[in-house]
Design an enzyme around this catalytic site. Structure first.
Site, PDB file in Angstrom:
ATOM      1  N   SER A 187       4.368   0.445   1.054  1.00 17.46           N
ATOM      2  CA  SER A 187       6.168  -0.304   0.035  1.00 17.46           C
ATOM      3  C   SER A 187       6.767  -0.971   1.282  1.00 17.46           C
ATOM      4  O   SER A 187       6.983  -0.910   2.171  1.00 17.46           O
ATOM      5  CB  SER A 187       6.835   1.231   0.078  1.00 17.46           C
ATOM      6  OG  SER A 187       8.585   0.168  -1.026  1.00 17.46           O
ATOM      7  N   TYR A 200      11.831   9.193   2.146  1.00 12.25           N
ATOM      8  CA  TYR A 200      10.625   8.263   1.807  1.00 12.25           C
ATOM      9  C   TYR A 200      10.521   6.926   2.333  1.00 12.25           C
ATOM     10  O   TYR A 200       9.295   6.762   2.771  1.00 12.25           O
ATOM     11  CB  TYR A 200      10.842   7.615   0.017  1.00 12.25           C
ATOM     12  CG  TYR A 200      10.075   6.490  -0.380  1.00 12.25           C
ATOM     13  CD1 TYR A 200       8.659   7.273  -0.859  1.00 12.25           C
ATOM     14  CD2 TYR A 200      10.323   4.825  -0.497  1.00 12.25           C
ATOM     15  CE1 TYR A 200       8.128   6.635  -1.462  1.00 12.25           C
ATOM     16  CE2 TYR A 200       9.573   4.523  -1.492  1.00 12.25           C
ATOM     17  CZ  TYR A 200       8.209   5.023  -1.918  1.00 12.25           C
ATOM     18  OH  TYR A 200       7.618   4.408  -2.301  1.00 12.25           O
TER      19      TYR A 200
HETATM   20  P1  NAD Z   1       3.354   6.655  -9.790  1.00  7.98           P
HETATM   21  O1  NAD Z   1       4.275   8.321 -10.623  1.00  7.98           O
HETATM   22  O2  NAD Z   1       2.285   6.108 -11.064  1.00  7.98           O
HETATM   23  O3  NAD Z   1       2.072   7.485  -8.765  1.00  7.98           O
HETATM   24  C1  NAD Z   1       2.417   8.733  -8.060  1.00  7.98           C
HETATM   25  C2  NAD Z   1       1.727   9.546  -8.365  1.00  7.98           C
HETATM   26  O4  NAD Z   1       1.966  10.518  -7.328  1.00  7.98           O
HETATM   27  C3  NAD Z   1       1.283  10.616  -9.627  1.00  7.98           C
HETATM   28  O5  NAD Z   1       1.052   9.899 -10.613  1.00  7.98           O
HETATM   29  C4  NAD Z   1       0.798  11.579  -8.780  1.00  7.98           C
HETATM   30  O6  NAD Z   1      -0.293  11.678  -9.765  1.00  7.98           O
HETATM   31  C5  NAD Z   1       0.624  11.890  -7.595  1.00  7.98           C
HETATM   32  N1  NAD Z   1       1.822  12.866  -7.069  1.00  7.98           N
HETATM   33  C6  NAD Z   1       2.966  13.108  -6.153  1.00  7.98           C
HETATM   34  N2  NAD Z   1       2.518  13.794  -5.724  1.00  7.98           N
HETATM   35  C7  NAD Z   1       1.471  14.287  -6.026  1.00  7.98           C
HETATM   36  C8  NAD Z   1       1.228  16.023  -5.601  1.00  7.98           C
HETATM   37  N3  NAD Z   1       1.954  16.948  -4.765  1.00  7.98           N
HETATM   38  N4  NAD Z   1      -0.150  16.257  -5.483  1.00  7.98           N
HETATM   39  C9  NAD Z   1      -1.138  15.008  -6.232  1.00  7.98           C
HETATM   40  N5  NAD Z   1      -0.100  14.077  -6.787  1.00  7.98           N
HETATM   41  C10 NAD Z   1       0.900  13.566  -6.887  1.00  7.98           C
HETATM   42  O7  NAD Z   1       3.636   5.806  -9.376  1.00  7.98           O
HETATM   43  P2  NAD Z   1       3.556   5.043  -8.425  1.00  7.98           P
HETATM   44  O8  NAD Z   1       4.604   3.785  -8.303  1.00  7.98           O
HETATM   45  O9  NAD Z   1       2.218   3.810  -9.006  1.00  7.98           O
HETATM   46  O10 NAD Z   1       3.030   5.345  -6.714  1.00  7.98           O
HETATM   47  C11 NAD Z   1       2.061   5.220  -6.182  1.00  7.98           C
HETATM   48  C12 NAD Z   1       2.627   4.739  -4.718  1.00  7.98           C
HETATM   49  O11 NAD Z   1       3.184   3.847  -4.984  1.00  7.98           O
HETATM   50  C13 NAD Z   1       3.073   5.587  -4.195  1.00  7.98           C
HETATM   51  O12 NAD Z   1       3.128   5.906  -2.767  1.00  7.98           O
HETATM   52  C14 NAD Z   1       4.536   4.909  -4.371  1.00  7.98           C
HETATM   53  O13 NAD Z   1       5.280   5.157  -2.939  1.00  7.98           O
HETATM   54  C15 NAD Z   1       3.923   3.629  -3.800  1.00  7.98           C
HETATM   55  N6  NAD Z   1       4.845   2.297  -3.922  1.00  7.98           N
HETATM   56  C16 NAD Z   1       5.749   2.107  -5.380  1.00  7.98           C
HETATM   57  C17 NAD Z   1       5.911   1.021  -5.746  1.00  7.98           C
HETATM   58  C18 NAD Z   1       7.204   0.795  -7.671  1.00  7.98           C
HETATM   59  O14 NAD Z   1       8.209   0.593  -7.241  1.00  7.98           O
HETATM   60  N7  NAD Z   1       6.720   1.405  -8.366  1.00  7.98           N
HETATM   61  C19 NAD Z   1       7.035   0.559  -4.748  1.00  7.98           C
HETATM   62  C20 NAD Z   1       6.382   0.364  -3.724  1.00  7.98           C
HETATM   63  C21 NAD Z   1       5.399   1.682  -3.365  1.00  7.98           C
END
Ligand code: NAD
Ligand code: MG
Length: 295
Positions: A187, A200
């Site tokens: 991130s 985080y």
């Molecule tokens: P999202 O909620 O769609 O995806 C996160 C996923 O993590 C969930 O769908 C779930 O399936 C999984 N998860 C969480 N806890 C879990 C557990 N205990 N067991 C199994 N699965 C679990 O949100 P997203 O934003 O697409 O997140 C995906 C990645 O992107 C993450 O690693 C997040 O840190 C990273 N990210 C997101 C952003 C943003 O702004 N959305 C920015 C930077 C990084």
């Protein structure tokens, strides 16, 4: 495509977001607006023909965008997700199958080491091989004051975001052949940590160190490992406690491109890093941040 829709400022949703809140991990089908994960907007070009991929967090958000793009590029895809997200996961399976590819659903909790091994074995067995790990799942829960940050939360965030990468990679290395790829998801928070995301942001830095070291360790096996570092992207993570509720309407507005990204805007980077187009790229971080920098 019209000239207007090519403008990065206006190409995707750029209004204020309606305030909304769900319990983690949340369902993206209940979000307003529903994120664009490439269901209709991503077009494949056979860049991953016949490959076998395992995507964690593949039900929603960025992982869903990667899973859909992989299938549209000709790959068979296993997705992992939390059991509470069955509805989103079944939608993804339908899209993968509509693209003419095999979908394997593997619900389970990544904070459980035994499950991580079982997940990898099942993906390998049901797909008939394994060429890629795309590790996207993550937990983000904002807490304004370190005095309110519980040990339970710190531990869970590290287990899901970091420990599971070790467990999953260890389980997969016996299957991955030369030419295989591992992609982790960090991130912009690793580079510009927010004041209310101490646990985080620390995990997102750890993911970079882990992936770069791993890339050096496994280079001699012909396996590459790279990192995607997103900026603010419209996904369930953010409306399930990743941001304070008051911050949702303006989410992403602080970036130079003045809007949040949509998950489909990361699809191309995951596809590139998973395909042999990126054969000389390893131990690298690709930022997709709306201009927020990853250095
Ligand atoms: P999202 O909620 O769609 O995806 C996160 C996923 O993590 C969930 O769908 C779930 O399936 C999984 N998860 C969480 N806890 C879990 C557990 N205990 N067991 C199994 N699965 C679990 O949100 P997203 O934003 O697409 O997140 C995906 C990645 O992107 C993450 O690693 C997040 O840190 C990273 N990210 C997101 C952003 C943003 O702004 N959305 C920015 C930077 C990084
Ligand atoms: Mg989800």
């Amino acid at each position: 495509m019209s000239k207007q829709t090519c403008n990065p400022l206006t190409k995707y949703y750029h209004d204020k977001f309606p305030k909304q809140k769900q319990a983690a991990p949340g369902l993206q089908c209940e979000m307003d607006p529903v994120p664009d994960c490439g269901e209709k907007s991503y077009q494949g070009h056979q860049r991953l023909e016949g490959k076998k991929m395992l995507v964690t967090g593949g039900d929603s958000g960025i992982g869903r965008a990667a899973a859909i793009a992989y299938a549209k590029e000709g790959a068979d895809v296993a997705i992992n997700y939390h059991p509470d997200e069955q509805k989103d996961a079944e939608d993804v399976a339908k899209i993968i199958e509509k693209a003419g590819r095999k979908a394997v659903l593997i619900p389970g909790d990544l904070s459980d080491e035994a499950f991580c091994k079982k997940m990898v074995d099942e993906a390998h067995n049901k797909l008939g091989g394994l060429d890629n790990l795309t590790l996207v799942a993550g937990k983000q829960t904002s807490v304004a004051d370190i005095m309110d940050l519980t040990t339970e939360q710190i531990r869970k965030t590290f287990e899901i975001n970091v420990f599971s990468l070790f467990w999953t990679t260890k389980a997969a290395l016996g299957y991955l052949k030369p030419g295989s790829t591992i992609i982790t998801t960090s991130s912009v928070q690793a580079f510009q940590p927010g004041a209310s995301l101490l646990d985080y942001a620390a995990t997102k830095s750890a993911i970079i160190a882990f992936t770069k070291g791993l890339a050096k360790q496994i280079a001699s096996k012909g396996i590459r490992a790279n990192i995607v570092a997103p900026g603010p992207v419209w996904t369930p993570l953010q409306i399930c406690g990743g941001q304070p509720s008051d911050a949702i309407p303006e989410f992403g507005k602080e970036t130079p491109l003045k809007r949040a990204g949509q998950p489909v805007e990361l699809s191309g980077v995951y596809v590139h890093l998973a395909s042999s187009e990126s054969s000389y790229t390893t131990a690298e971080t690709y930022g997709v941040t709306g201009g927020e920098h990853t250095n």
